[in-house]
Design a protein around this motif. Structure first.
Motif, PDB file in Angstrom:
ATOM      1  N   LYS A   1       0.850  -1.213   0.000  1.00 56.91           N
ATOM      2  CA  LYS A   1       0.000   0.000   0.000  1.00 56.91           C
ATOM      3  C   LYS A   1       0.878   1.253   0.000  1.00 56.91           C
ATOM      4  O   LYS A   1       0.770   2.132   0.865  1.00 56.91           O
ATOM      5  CB  LYS A   1      -0.942   0.002   1.210  1.00 56.91           C
ATOM      6  N   LEU A   2       1.754   1.335  -1.009  1.00 62.84           N
ATOM      7  CA  LEU A   2       2.779   2.381  -1.025  1.00 62.84           C
ATOM      8  C   LEU A   2       2.234   3.779  -1.301  1.00 62.84           C
ATOM      9  O   LEU A   2       2.995   4.749  -1.261  1.00 62.84           O
ATOM     10  CB  LEU A   2       3.857   2.023  -2.072  1.00 62.84           C
ATOM     11  N   TRP A   3       0.936   3.894  -1.578  1.00 62.67           N
ATOM     12  CA  TRP A   3       0.352   5.237  -1.743  1.00 62.67           C
ATOM     13  C   TRP A   3       0.100   5.907  -0.387  1.00 62.67           C
ATOM     14  O   TRP A   3      -0.262   7.071  -0.340  1.00 62.67           O
ATOM     15  CB  TRP A   3      -0.963   5.140  -2.525  1.00 62.67           C
ATOM     16  N   SER A   4       0.311   5.155   0.693  1.00 62.12           N
ATOM     17  CA  SER A   4       0.094   5.707   2.034  1.00 62.12           C
ATOM     18  C   SER A   4       1.406   5.832   2.793  1.00 62.12           C
ATOM     19  O   SER A   4       2.397   5.167   2.473  1.00 62.12           O
ATOM     20  CB  SER A   4      -0.858   4.800   2.828  1.00 62.12           C
ATOM     21  N   VAL A   5       1.422   6.701   3.797  1.00 59.01           N
ATOM     22  CA  VAL A   5       2.612   6.870   4.642  1.00 59.01           C
ATOM     23  C   VAL A   5       2.936   5.562   5.367  1.00 59.01           C
ATOM     24  O   VAL A   5       4.095   5.161   5.482  1.00 59.01           O
ATOM     25  CB  VAL A   5       2.380   8.005   5.670  1.00 59.01           C
ATOM     26  N   HIS A   6       1.878   4.888   5.834  1.00 61.17           N
ATOM     27  CA  HIS A   6       2.077   3.621   6.522  1.00 61.17           C
ATOM     28  C   HIS A   6       2.724   2.578   5.597  1.00 61.17           C
ATOM     29  O   HIS A   6       3.588   1.799   6.021  1.00 61.17           O
ATOM     30  CB  HIS A   6       0.737   3.088   7.031  1.00 61.17           C
ATOM     31  N   GLY A   7       2.314   2.602   4.326  1.00 64.12           N
ATOM     32  CA  GLY A   7       2.878   1.662   3.357  1.00 64.12           C
ATOM     33  C   GLY A   7       4.361   1.916   3.112  1.00 64.12           C
ATOM     34  O   GLY A   7       5.155   0.978   3.022  1.00 64.12           O
ATOM     35  N   GLN A   8       4.724   3.190   3.019  1.00 62.01           N
ATOM     36  CA  GLN A   8       6.138   3.534   2.847  1.00 62.01           C
ATOM     37  C   GLN A   8       6.960   3.057   4.046  1.00 62.01           C
ATOM     38  O   GLN A   8       8.082   2.555   3.894  1.00 62.01           O
ATOM     39  CB  GLN A   8       6.288   5.052   2.674  1.00 62.01           C
ATOM     40  N   LYS A   9       6.376   3.187   5.252  1.00 65.39           N
ATOM     41  CA  LYS A   9       7.071   2.741   6.461  1.00 65.39           C
ATOM     42  C   LYS A   9       7.238   1.221   6.445  1.00 65.39           C
ATOM     43  O   LYS A   9       8.300   0.700   6.808  1.00 65.39           O
ATOM     44  CB  LYS A   9       6.270   3.170   7.685  1.00 65.39           C
ATOM     45  N   ARG A  10       6.201   0.499   5.989  1.00 62.43           N
ATOM     46  CA  ARG A  10       6.290  -0.960   5.916  1.00 62.43           C
ATOM     47  C   ARG A  10       7.385  -1.405   4.952  1.00 62.43           C
ATOM     48  O   ARG A  10       8.074  -2.407   5.188  1.00 62.43           O
ATOM     49  CB  ARG A  10       4.945  -1.551   5.474  1.00 62.43           C
ATOM     50  N   LEU A  11       7.547  -0.676   3.859  1.00 63.12           N
ATOM     51  CA  LEU A  11       8.596  -1.009   2.893  1.00 63.12           C
ATOM     52  C   LEU A  11       9.981  -0.865   3.529  1.00 63.12           C
ATOM     53  O   LEU A  11      10.854  -1.723   3.340  1.00 63.12           O
ATOM     54  CB  LEU A  11       8.480  -0.122   1.649  1.00 63.12           C
ATOM     55  N   GLN A  12      10.160   0.223   4.286  1.00 61.32           N
ATOM     56  CA  GLN A  12      11.451   0.426   4.963  1.00 61.32           C
ATOM     57  C   GLN A  12      11.715  -0.716   5.945  1.00 61.32           C
ATOM     58  O   GLN A  12      12.846  -1.226   6.036  1.00 61.32           O
ATOM     59  CB  GLN A  12      11.454   1.767   5.717  1.00 61.32           C
TER      60      GLN A  12
END
Length: 514
Positions: A303-314
């Motif tokens: 869900k990389l369109w969300s801030v939470h998704g970007q955090k999960r990727l990291q």
């Protein structure tokens, strides 16, 4: 009719003729064309090549060239429509059709004189039997006349009554036959899907002629890979066809080990695609981070369109032990120890590509641009709740002025965006019913003409057979509302529609599919 012997019934026929090639604009068609061109150049076959992007271009080009040629070859266009009805050719014109679009039009299948289908018979075609869809009109006329034979009035009356009963029975049987025919054709034509790659078909022809080269094999691999990347075939079909190509790869690598100027094709280049952990877009030519962010599967799952998704990727990268500095640089520049689990890829020498290398890199940059635009548009659609449920399907419309909207007015780009958007929506929604719905998506095509491009995408399910029912549904919805629609694209699930007719068209589509 289906061609059973490609060598005798196709290649040896056109080998001594001047032929015209109509080639669709998809990657598989271009690869098939390259293989056929190589064969023609080898045998000094005279040909003219005309690229076509839709039915209007095909009709216009045919009218322009029909007086100069008797033999026409169509690649990835023409199989799924009544070709003779559309083009109205002379009786001595012959069409050879190599097309992945299914189902094949029944008129093309049973025309034995002008339509020659270069289609593999081992595909699951399920063509209706001839007697189920065609009827001899002479049978109905045999008993239509009543002869006067001078019989007595009572005998005439009895015979007339018998003839009336017989005629009533014939009419009833014909109505039943016509109703059964409509049901059979509806079942056969309702879903649109794709068959064996045309590039693979042409490569097997080259192999049959003992003229197959490594370059041709590479084009066949690219054609098949395009089908898989575009979700045109099932995983089972892809794995089966990969197995066929792998055998050719092994044969060529052994046969051509000592030849100069040959393209060495490694089996890993065609086998890695169906390993889910490595299906990352352009990661050899990009950074691993950019590839993860712009690959449909990973972008949807994280869900990389969300801030939470970007955090999960990291967190995911950290869990793998991959420093951010490493994953944000070019893949080739990463530490070798970090690339071992991602399978080493052998980079071909630039000298082998010569002047084409710049074109290759330019194409890669355009592909990266499209992937970025796709993911940015998906993020925008999801964050602004543009994907809405219309009952039997989901609907999303891009507005004029949306960033990159010009790019998505093109059918191929809009189809790719729609597939990726549906995948991301399914991962983001909590509504179980919506997870099982197909998607209809629209984008502005021409402000001047007031038209939009509309595509229909089947549901995103694990058991999806890649069959698309929207082609026939669009046709019926437009017909019932007199909506001004144009089926110009070779995929029937892509249409051009007058923007002012969109509302009534969608209402009819909802009613039809409910």
């Amino acid at each position: 009719m289906f061609v059973s012997d490609f060598r005798k019934e196709f290649y040896e026929v056109v080998q001594s003729q001047r032929v015209l090639l109509f080639v669709a604009s998809d990657v598989d068609a271009l690869c098939a064309c390259k293989i056929l061109q190589a064969l023609f150049q080898c045998d000094h076959v005279q040909y003219t090549l005309v690229p076509v992007s839709g039915w209007q271009e095909l009709e216009t080009s045919f009218l322009e060239h029909k007086e100069q040629f008797r033999h026409f070859i169509l690649i990835n266009c023409g199989a799924n429509v009544d070709l003779l009805d559309i083009l109205q050719p002379d009786e001595d014109t012959i069409f050879f059709v190599c097309d992945t679009h299914r189902p094949v039009n029944v008129i093309n299948v049973y025309n034995n004189t002008q339509i020659k289908l270069l289609i593999k018979q081992d595909d699951d075609l399920e063509v209706p039997a001839y007697e189920d869809i065609f009827r001899d009109e002479e049978e109905d006329e045999e008993h239509s006349g009543n002869d006067s034979d001078g019989s007595e009035p009572s005998e005439k009356r009895t015979r007339l009554e018998e003839e009336i009963v017989e005629e009533t029975m014939r009419r009833r049987q014909r109505r039943e036959w016509e109703a059964r025919r409509r049901d059979i054709l509806f079942d056969y034509e309702q879903y649109e899907y794709h068959g064996t790659s045309s590039a693979m078909v042409m490569f097997e022809l080259a192999w049959m002629l003992s003229k197959d080269l490594n370059d041709m094999l590479w084009w066949a691999i690219v054609g098949l890979t395009d089908q898989w990347v575009q979700d045109k075939i099932t995983q089972m079909k892809y794995v089966t066809d990969v197995g066929v190509l792998q055998r050719h790869v092994s044969r060529h690598n052994h046969r051509n080990e000592d030849e100069e100027n040959t393209l060495s094709v490694d089996c890993t280049r065609i086998s890695f695609e169906y390993e889910p952990s490595l299906r990352l877009a352009l990661y050899q030519h990009w950074s691993l981070h950019d590839s993860l962010c712009n690959t449909s599967y990973t972008a949807a799952r994280f869900k990389l369109w969300s801030v939470h998704g970007q955090k999960r990727l990291q967190e995911f990268l950290a869990d793998m032990g991959l420093p951010l500095k490493q994953v944000k640089q070019k893949f080739q520049a990463m530490d070798i120890s970090l690339k071992e689990n991602l399978r080493e890829m052998i980079e071909e020498s630039a000298n082998k590509f010569g002047s084409n290398l710049d074109k290759l890199y330019h194409g890669l940059e355009l592909a990266k641009k499209q992937l970025r635009a796709t993911q940015q548009t998906i993020a925008s659609c999801l964050c602004t709740n543009l994907v809405i449920s219309q009952g039997p399907f989901l609907y999303c419309s891009l507005m004029e002025g949306t960033p990159d909207v010009v790019l998505f007015s093109r059918p191929a780009s809009l189809s790719l965006l729609s597939k990726h958007l549906l995948k991301s929506f399914v991962c983001s929604t909590k509504n179980r019913r919506c997870k099982l719905l197909p998607l209809v998506m629209a984008a502005p095509l021409s402000v001047e003409h007031g038209t939009v491009t509309v595509v229909g995408i089947p549901p995103e399910t694990d058991s999806s057979d890649r069959k698309n029912f929207f082609g026939r549904a669009f046709e019926k919805a437009a017909e019932s509302t007199s909506s001004r629609m144009l089926h110009n694209h070779f995929d029937l699930s892509v249409i051009e529609l007058k923007a002012e007719d969109r509302s009534k068209f969608l209402d009819a589509l909802i009613s039809l599919l409910s």
